[in-house]
Design an enzyme around this catalytic site. Structure first.
Site, PDB file in Angstrom:
ATOM      1  N   HIS A 336      23.893  -0.563  31.334  1.00  0.00           N
ATOM      2  CA  HIS A 336      23.779   0.781  31.896  1.00  0.00           C
ATOM      3  C   HIS A 336      25.170   1.320  32.159  1.00  0.00           C
ATOM      4  CE1 HIS A 336      22.416   4.101  34.393  1.00  0.00           C
ATOM      5  NE2 HIS A 336      21.261   3.943  33.792  1.00  0.00           N
ATOM      6  N   ASP A 393      14.061   0.154  31.568  1.00  0.00           N
ATOM      7  CA  ASP A 393      13.216   0.160  30.377  1.00  0.00           C
ATOM      8  C   ASP A 393      12.808  -1.226  29.911  1.00  0.00           C
ATOM      9  OD1 ASP A 393      13.039   2.903  30.006  1.00  0.00           O
ATOM     10  OD2 ASP A 393      15.061   2.956  29.198  1.00  0.00           O
TER      11      ASP A 393
HETATM   12  N1  CMC Z   1      23.682  -5.344  24.213  1.00  0.00           N
HETATM   13  C1  CMC Z   1      24.859  -5.883  23.833  1.00  0.00           C
HETATM   14  N2  CMC Z   1      26.062  -5.394  24.192  1.00  0.00           N
HETATM   15  C2  CMC Z   1      26.071  -4.300  24.977  1.00  0.00           C
HETATM   16  C3  CMC Z   1      24.882  -3.674  25.415  1.00  0.00           C
HETATM   17  C4  CMC Z   1      23.654  -4.246  25.001  1.00  0.00           C
HETATM   18  N3  CMC Z   1      22.496  -3.705  25.383  1.00  0.00           N
HETATM   19  N4  CMC Z   1      25.193  -2.618  26.172  1.00  0.00           N
HETATM   20  C5  CMC Z   1      26.527  -2.556  26.220  1.00  0.00           C
HETATM   21  N5  CMC Z   1      27.071  -3.580  25.492  1.00  0.00           N
HETATM   22  C6  CMC Z   1      28.499  -3.884  25.336  1.00  0.00           C
HETATM   23  C7  CMC Z   1      29.135  -2.924  24.340  1.00  0.00           C
HETATM   24  O1  CMC Z   1      29.123  -3.429  23.032  1.00  0.00           O
HETATM   25  C8  CMC Z   1      30.533  -2.801  24.904  1.00  0.00           C
HETATM   26  O2  CMC Z   1      31.259  -3.930  24.502  1.00  0.00           O
HETATM   27  P1  CMC Z   1      32.851  -3.807  24.220  1.00  0.00           P
HETATM   28  O3  CMC Z   1      33.472  -3.413  25.519  1.00  0.00           O
HETATM   29  O4  CMC Z   1      33.234  -5.182  23.772  1.00  0.00           O
HETATM   30  O5  CMC Z   1      33.019  -2.754  23.176  1.00  0.00           O
HETATM   31  C9  CMC Z   1      30.346  -2.891  26.410  1.00  0.00           C
HETATM   32  O6  CMC Z   1      29.132  -3.636  26.586  1.00  0.00           O
HETATM   33  C10 CMC Z   1      30.212  -1.545  27.098  1.00  0.00           C
HETATM   34  O7  CMC Z   1      29.194  -0.807  26.414  1.00  0.00           O
HETATM   35  P2  CMC Z   1      29.233   0.772  26.209  1.00  0.00           P
HETATM   36  O8  CMC Z   1      28.372   1.127  25.049  1.00  0.00           O
HETATM   37  O9  CMC Z   1      30.668   1.232  26.175  1.00  0.00           O
HETATM   38  O10 CMC Z   1      28.589   1.243  27.571  1.00  0.00           O
HETATM   39  P3  CMC Z   1      27.974   2.662  27.850  1.00  0.00           P
HETATM   40  O11 CMC Z   1      28.077   2.853  29.302  1.00  0.00           O
HETATM   41  O12 CMC Z   1      28.607   3.685  26.967  1.00  0.00           O
HETATM   42  O13 CMC Z   1      26.451   2.518  27.377  1.00  0.00           O
HETATM   43  C11 CMC Z   1      24.148   2.040  27.405  1.00  0.00           C
HETATM   44  C12 CMC Z   1      25.397   2.290  28.237  1.00  0.00           C
HETATM   45  C13 CMC Z   1      22.913   2.032  28.289  1.00  0.00           C
HETATM   46  C14 CMC Z   1      23.983   3.177  26.369  1.00  0.00           C
HETATM   47  C15 CMC Z   1      24.298   0.682  26.674  1.00  0.00           C
HETATM   48  O14 CMC Z   1      24.394  -0.369  27.629  1.00  0.00           O
HETATM   49  C16 CMC Z   1      23.171   0.406  25.693  1.00  0.00           C
HETATM   50  O15 CMC Z   1      23.262   0.831  24.536  1.00  0.00           O
HETATM   51  N6  CMC Z   1      22.079  -0.300  26.129  1.00  0.00           N
HETATM   52  C17 CMC Z   1      20.906  -0.490  25.305  1.00  0.00           C
HETATM   53  C18 CMC Z   1      20.033   0.777  25.329  1.00  0.00           C
HETATM   54  C19 CMC Z   1      19.284   0.920  26.636  1.00  0.00           C
HETATM   55  O16 CMC Z   1      18.689  -0.013  27.153  1.00  0.00           O
HETATM   56  N7  CMC Z   1      19.265   2.171  27.151  1.00  0.00           N
HETATM   57  C20 CMC Z   1      18.509   2.504  28.372  1.00  0.00           C
HETATM   58  C21 CMC Z   1      19.393   2.869  29.524  1.00  0.00           C
HETATM   59  S1  CMC Z   1      18.496   2.894  31.089  1.00  0.00           S
HETATM   60  C22 CMC Z   1      17.399   4.195  30.926  1.00  0.00           C
HETATM   61  C23 CMC Z   1      18.064   5.500  31.022  1.00  0.00           C
HETATM   62  O17 CMC Z   1      18.516   5.849  32.125  1.00  0.00           O
HETATM   63  O18 CMC Z   1      18.140   6.207  30.013  1.00  0.00           O
END
Ligand code: CMC
Length: 467
Positions: A336, A393
């Site tokens: 998140h 989720d």
């Molecule tokens: N699985 C594996 N690695 C992950 C994941 C994951 N689910 N989420 C983040 N990472 C890693 C990502 O690869 C990155 O690594 P690095 O620093 O080495 O590049 C690091 O963690 C930070 O990730 P980010 O994408 O920069 O983080 P963000 O804040 O931009 O994204 C997120 C947040 C929710 C989009 C992301 O964690 C994700 O894609 N999760 C899976 C989708 C998901 O479950 N979404 C629902 C969110 S909760 C409901 C809502 O409020 O919408």
């Protein structure tokens, strides 16, 4: 650091808000305390530091461009506060989520969705009379204009329900002309009640259409979640008795999704609303944003992921893939932007999931896979270091599936619940005297200045097939 001052911000000092904007006392709780200095190329500027009632302080960068000639760069708005808000507070490090000061777990366990809607919209929990009036108001608006039904029939039956919902909700502005004037507080409230009331009807109707069953109309003697279940699952051929455990679980799911501060869809609703667009159009914009798998679409994606994983023995392989920098595979339902601790909603969701499966006597192997995936991920260095915890989720899909909701409907359920938050945030923005049209800037990296070349002097090129 400059001297501490408890003087109110410029906003709090403003005498009267522009016409049509009610001044919300609680939005003026921002205090200016100190400043941060910035210097570049011999120029200096002191930027005031703003403090809300909780959470991190913010630099007031409004003077930056006009006085210092510089912008800020923050793709994804990770360090940017886009507004003042008194609705929802999140402390991602501690795993705290509060609406109007109330803990989410308290609201989910002791309150109900109608009460939470009222709280988000009006700032206080309702008295018994206020609650009864509010519920009555919502029930009164659950039916749809009859011409919405032929509109639905314009869609293919295999359309994704979110595609249908974006269209139908945006289209409501073509039906309810008496609630389009956003400068009128009564019309704003009318549109708000209509949207909260009609979302379950639209969701159920699009489900019925997709499976070829007759539409089921709302029943005024049923409560919000009960009505939703009735419209989704009953058929005219036989009586339908709402299971109270399932109605309570659905109500709790709605509470857990009702609002979540300035997430992608809520920010979209605010941005759309900042241009003066009507409420229905703004909520349709929010629905479109929610649809994505990184946001509300994740509940659907979690189930697909669990189905693909299959038995527990395959988990190490997906953990390996999720950690691989060269593989864009992610564990859906994990991570998140704000929570760097267990998502407090996920904890309630997990408990609700166990209750629902027990009530229905279902032994879902997906739950076992999910729990094992959670256990392994939470002890893996990669997930521990990056603070990737299960989010709301992760378990919601398993509950919804057990209740009989088709996977394609999951994100739509999220939209039904989040409408309460979108509306409250939209209304707060419209009523905030500091509100301006949203208009971010950019760092331009394209060509600078070029001379126009007439078409016949640009070379022949190769004609490609048009598809
Ligand atoms: N699985 C594996 N690695 C992950 C994941 C994951 N689910 N989420 C983040 N990472 C890693 C990502 O690869 C990155 O690594 P690095 O620093 O080495 O590049 C690091 O963690 C930070 O990730 P980010 O994408 O920069 O983080 P963000 O804040 O931009 O994204 C997120 C947040 C929710 C989009 C992301 O964690 C994700 O894609 N999760 C899976 C989708 C998901 O479950 N979404 C629902 C969110 S909760 C409901 C809502 O409020 O919408």
């Amino acid at each position: 650091m400059a001297k501490k001052s408890s003087a109110p911000t410029k906003t709090a000092q403003k005498s009267a808000p522009p016409s049509g904007k009610a001044k919300l006392a609680d939005l003026t709780h921002v205090q200016v305390e100190g400043s941060a200095e910035l210097s570049y190329n011999g120029k200096k500027i002191a930027l005031p530091v703003m403090h809300g009632t909780a959470g991190q302080p913010a630099l007031d960068i409004r003077p930056l461009l006009p006085q210092f000639g510089m912008m800020t760069y923050d793709p994804g708005f990770g360090s940017t506060a886009n507004c003042r808000s008194a609705i929802t507070f999140i402390d991602g490090d501690k795993g705290i989520l509060r609406h109007r000061g109330y803990e989410i777990a308290d609201l989910a366990e002791r309150g109900d969705f109608m009460e939470v809607c009222y709280l988000l919209l009006h700032g206080e929990l309702p008295t018994p009379i206020e609650k009864a009036e509010f519920e009555q108001m919502i029930i009164y608006h659950t039916m749809l204009h009859e011409q919405v039904y032929p509109m639905m029939e314009g869609y293919r039956r295999d359309a994704h329900p979110m595609a249908v919902m974006v269209g139908i909700v945006g289209g409501l502005s073509a039906f309810y002309h008496d609630s389009l004037d956003i400068a009128d507080p009564e019309q704003r409230m009318l549109a708000s009640h209509r949207l909260i009331a009609k979302m379950p009807t639209i969701a159920a109707m699009s489900h019925k259409y997709s499976i070829g069953q007759p539409y089921v109309y709302p029943q005024n003697h049923l409560r919000y979640a009960e009505n939703f279940l009735q419209m989704t699952f009953s058929v005219p051929a036989e009586p339908y008795i709402v299971n109270p455990v399932l109605a309570r679980a659905l109500d709790r799911i709605l509470i857990l999704h009702a609002d979540h501060e300035q997430n992608a869809s809520t920010s979209t609703v605010r941005l759309a609303g900042s241009s003066g667009a009507n409420t229905y159009a703004c909520i349709a914009a929010g629905i479109a944003t929610l649809w994505g798998p990184l946001h509300g679409g994740a509940n659907e994606a979690v189930l697909q992921m669990l189905a693909e994983i299959g038995p527990k023995k395959n988990i190490p392989n997906v953990i390996k893939r999720a950690k691989d920098k060269n593989d864009d595979y992610r564990l859906m339902g994990f991570g998140h932007r704000v929570y760097k601790n267990y998502d407090p909603r996920a904890q309630v969701m997990k408990k609700t999931c166990e209750e629902v499966l027990k009530e229905l006597g279902i032994n879902d192997p997906m739950l076992e896979t999910a729990m094992e995936l959670e256990r392994i991920a939470l002890s893996d260095d990669y997930f521990v270091e990056k603070k990737l915890y299960p989010n709301v989720d992760f378990y919601s899909g398993i509950i919804l599936r057990a209740m009989g909701f088709p996977t394609k409907m999951f994100t739509m359920l999220f939209a039904v619940a989040r409408t309460a938050g979108w509306i409250a945030q939209w209304k707060e923005m419209i009523e905030d005297s500091e509100q301006r049209i949203g208009r971010p800037r950019q760092i331009y990296v394209g060509e600078t200045s070029r001379k126009y070349v007439p078409l016949n002097q640009r070379g022949a090129g190769k004609l490609r097939a048009v598809r």
